[in-house]
Write an enzyme that holds these catalytic residues in place. Sequence first.
Site, mmCIF file in Angstrom:
data_model
loop_
_atom_site.group_PDB
_atom_site.id
_atom_site.type_symbol
_atom_site.label_atom_id
_atom_site.label_comp_id
_atom_site.label_asym_id
_atom_site.label_seq_id
_atom_site.Cartn_x
_atom_site.Cartn_y
_atom_site.Cartn_z
ATOM 1 N N GLY A 198 2.306 2.374 -3.152
ATOM 2 C CA GLY A 198 2.289 2.799 -1.758
ATOM 3 C C GLY A 198 3.700 3.074 -1.288
ATOM 4 O O GLY A 198 4.604 3.352 -2.086
ATOM 5 N N SER A 199 3.904 2.971 0.014
ATOM 6 C CA SER A 199 5.198 3.355 0.595
ATOM 7 C C SER A 199 6.209 2.212 0.511
ATOM 8 O O SER A 199 5.837 1.033 0.454
ATOM 9 C CB SER A 199 5.000 3.747 2.059
ATOM 10 O OG SER A 199 4.559 2.617 2.780
ATOM 11 N N GLU B 251 5.260 0.487 -7.144
ATOM 12 C CA GLU B 251 5.324 1.926 -7.442
ATOM 13 C C GLU B 251 5.402 2.629 -6.095
ATOM 14 O O GLU B 251 4.402 2.756 -5.396
ATOM 15 C CB GLU B 251 4.060 2.369 -8.189
ATOM 16 C CG GLU B 251 3.867 1.716 -9.538
ATOM 17 C CD GLU B 251 4.788 2.276 -10.610
ATOM 18 O OE1 GLU B 251 5.599 3.174 -10.314
ATOM 19 O OE2 GLU B 251 4.707 1.788 -11.740
ATOM 20 N N CYS C 61 4.018 11.075 -4.647
ATOM 21 C CA CYS C 61 5.311 10.392 -4.737
ATOM 22 C C CYS C 61 6.349 11.185 -5.524
ATOM 23 O O CYS C 61 7.543 11.069 -5.276
ATOM 24 C CB CYS C 61 5.117 9.026 -5.372
ATOM 25 S SG CYS C 61 4.233 9.125 -6.948
HETATM 26 P P1 NAD Z 1 0.864 2.696 2.346
HETATM 27 O O1 NAD Z 1 2.061 1.909 2.013
HETATM 28 O O2 NAD Z 1 0.611 3.029 3.776
HETATM 29 O O3 NAD Z 1 -0.464 1.951 1.855
HETATM 30 C C1 NAD Z 1 -0.626 1.505 0.528
HETATM 31 C C2 NAD Z 1 -1.597 0.340 0.506
HETATM 32 O O4 NAD Z 1 -1.049 -0.726 1.261
HETATM 33 C C3 NAD Z 1 -2.952 0.660 1.143
HETATM 34 O O5 NAD Z 1 -3.957 0.004 0.390
HETATM 35 C C4 NAD Z 1 -2.840 0.069 2.527
HETATM 36 O O6 NAD Z 1 -4.073 -0.324 3.059
HETATM 37 C C5 NAD Z 1 -1.961 -1.145 2.272
HETATM 38 N N1 NAD Z 1 -1.181 -1.579 3.429
HETATM 39 C C6 NAD Z 1 -0.499 -0.793 4.303
HETATM 40 N N2 NAD Z 1 0.129 -1.568 5.221
HETATM 41 C C7 NAD Z 1 -0.157 -2.864 4.910
HETATM 42 C C8 NAD Z 1 0.198 -4.141 5.465
HETATM 43 N N3 NAD Z 1 0.980 -4.256 6.526
HETATM 44 N N4 NAD Z 1 -0.284 -5.251 4.859
HETATM 45 C C9 NAD Z 1 -1.080 -5.167 3.783
HETATM 46 N N5 NAD Z 1 -1.458 -3.992 3.221
HETATM 47 C C10 NAD Z 1 -1.001 -2.862 3.765
HETATM 48 O O7 NAD Z 1 0.914 4.016 1.453
HETATM 49 P P2 NAD Z 1 -0.067 5.272 1.470
HETATM 50 O O8 NAD Z 1 0.204 6.092 2.687
HETATM 51 O O9 NAD Z 1 -1.466 4.846 1.191
HETATM 52 O O10 NAD Z 1 0.455 6.054 0.188
HETATM 53 C C11 NAD Z 1 1.490 6.971 0.203
HETATM 54 C C12 NAD Z 1 2.794 6.299 -0.237
HETATM 55 O O11 NAD Z 1 2.631 5.775 -1.546
HETATM 56 C C13 NAD Z 1 3.952 7.262 -0.335
HETATM 57 O O12 NAD Z 1 5.113 6.593 0.072
HETATM 58 C C14 NAD Z 1 4.009 7.579 -1.816
HETATM 59 O O13 NAD Z 1 5.259 8.047 -2.250
HETATM 60 C C15 NAD Z 1 3.657 6.259 -2.401
HETATM 61 N N6 NAD Z 1 3.113 6.427 -3.751
HETATM 62 C C16 NAD Z 1 3.861 6.047 -4.835
HETATM 63 C C17 NAD Z 1 3.366 6.250 -6.118
HETATM 64 C C18 NAD Z 1 4.139 5.886 -7.363
HETATM 65 O O14 NAD Z 1 3.556 5.868 -8.429
HETATM 66 N N7 NAD Z 1 5.426 5.602 -7.316
HETATM 67 C C19 NAD Z 1 2.122 6.831 -6.271
HETATM 68 C C20 NAD Z 1 1.408 7.193 -5.139
HETATM 69 C C21 NAD Z 1 1.905 6.961 -3.896
#
Ligand code: NAD
Length: 493
Positions: free
Chosen positions: A238-239, A260, A294
């Site tokens: 995630g982010s 990641e 990403c």
């Molecule tokens: P996000 O960080 O908003 O969410 C990721 C996960 O975390 C989700 O399951 C979400 O429900 C959970 N989450 C969010 N806030 C939370 C909190 N406060 N407490 C607990 N859980 C929480 O990311 P997104 O918008 O779903 O995905 C996009 C991001 O992921 C981009 O930054 C992208 O670059 C990154 N990403 C990285 C890779 C990699 O392999 N490096 C791959 C895909 C996406």
Amino acid sequence: MTLFAGAGTTSATSHFINGEWTEASGPTFAVRNPLNDELVADAAAGTAADMRTAVEAAAAAFHAWANLNPGARQQLFLKAADIVDRRHEELVALMAVEGGASRAFSSFQIRLSSAMLRQAAGWGYLPAGDVLRSDVPGRTAMVTRKPLGVVAGFTPWNGAFYLAWRTFLLPMAFGNTTVIKPSELAPMSAGLIHAEILEEAGFPAGSFNVVTNAPGDAAAVSEVFFEHPAVRCINFTGSDKTARILGAQAGRALKRMVLELGGFNPVLVLDDADLEESIKAVTFGAFLHQGQVCMNSRKVYVHRSLHDEFVSRLAERVQALKIGDPLDPEVIIGPLITDQAVAQIHERVQDAVDRGATLVTGGTFEGRLYAPTILTHVPADAICTTGSDETFGPLLVIEAFDDVDAAFRDAQDVPYGLSASIMTRDRARGLDLAQRFDTGIVHVNAPTMASEAALPVGGVKDSGWGRSGHYAVEDFTEVRLATMSSEPGRYPF
Ligand code: NAD
């Protein structure tokens, strides 16, 4: 159970716990098509109690899964790969309506997923450890890789189908059981559909569990991952913003975490690059999934001798990309996931233009369909060019350079370190630069998005740590030392 049959509204109101579809104990929430807000599914708004039940099911299943022989595990993974291939069309439709993914992007994910399942099927046969020599007479030391226990996973909404596999399949291939919490924006393609596939393949009850949550509830539901002693590792995709919050929680709970995260993913087009190849690689690398991956390229440094032709030919190619409903197989640019995503991109484009940047193409939107956008002459302080905060959409900055070392330094001067590309006909020069890039991945003559199931993907710096492919053995096992002495010991007292 069939969650999604390719059309119409679907009920996904169950969690998948201990091999059973467990109907939501409380309310549900609506999952909507980002193109038109049509209802795609109702999903269960899980609670911490649901998550605890799932973690306990995974803990109870651990011993049997960890000790299943490699051949039996291999059969399960191979069967799951065949199911993924068989359901290709249905999965394409699901990813279109739930995540706005074009056929090009969803087919890419499906191929990677079944390839990864087939790769992982053989990992049970990797060497289980080493026998080491000891300085103590008569002592033999055995080092064995052991699975950790329960690995809990967070999956993102983007690239959800492939990334969810990556989140739980890698730990499972090394003998861990898993619980995942899919993104609330795409609970089916980020986890529930995988449960259907593993159920059909015959995976043992409890080896894989999914609990979905409503928007706003992620923190409360996933708290269990940090509190529960059975959870030995948290695998987060995630982010970096979310990772900072969860990383602090993991630190307090002393839990191992794999991260990641996002990237900036620069491309250097050197003076001897093949222009046509570079244009194709950048179009794909920057605009696949409308820039919501990403590894999408965010900035291209082009040698000044090629810059003007590069920009005009790239703009022509990008303008020809069909924008619209991703259910149309010819559409390449589907909707951005939310109104906030549209607002972020538009603010960044306007910020750059207000500071004096040239808008080459794009900069317009209709609903959540944002036209692929290229900016040149972007002042150094515009947010989209600093790389200080991830831009997550169809916005690409192009900059001319005279001195490759200066361009290289600038491309590295960002907090992220996920992927990078170098386009050059001089492969030795390309490889020399590649070896010096401070990113987890670097490609010579390929886009920044050039994933393969067997290759280790992962970042450095703010892009996280941990690697996919069989290198994930480092993240999802631990080394145990056992010694055996056949001679009496010599003790100082
Ligand atoms: P996000 O960080 O908003 O969410 C990721 C996960 O975390 C989700 O399951 C979400 O429900 C959970 N989450 C969010 N806030 C939370 C909190 N406060 N407490 C607990 N859980 C929480 O990311 P997104 O918008 O779903 O995905 C996009 C991001 O992921 C981009 O930054 C992208 O670059 C990154 N990403 C990285 C890779 C990699 O392999 N490096 C791959 C895909 C996406």
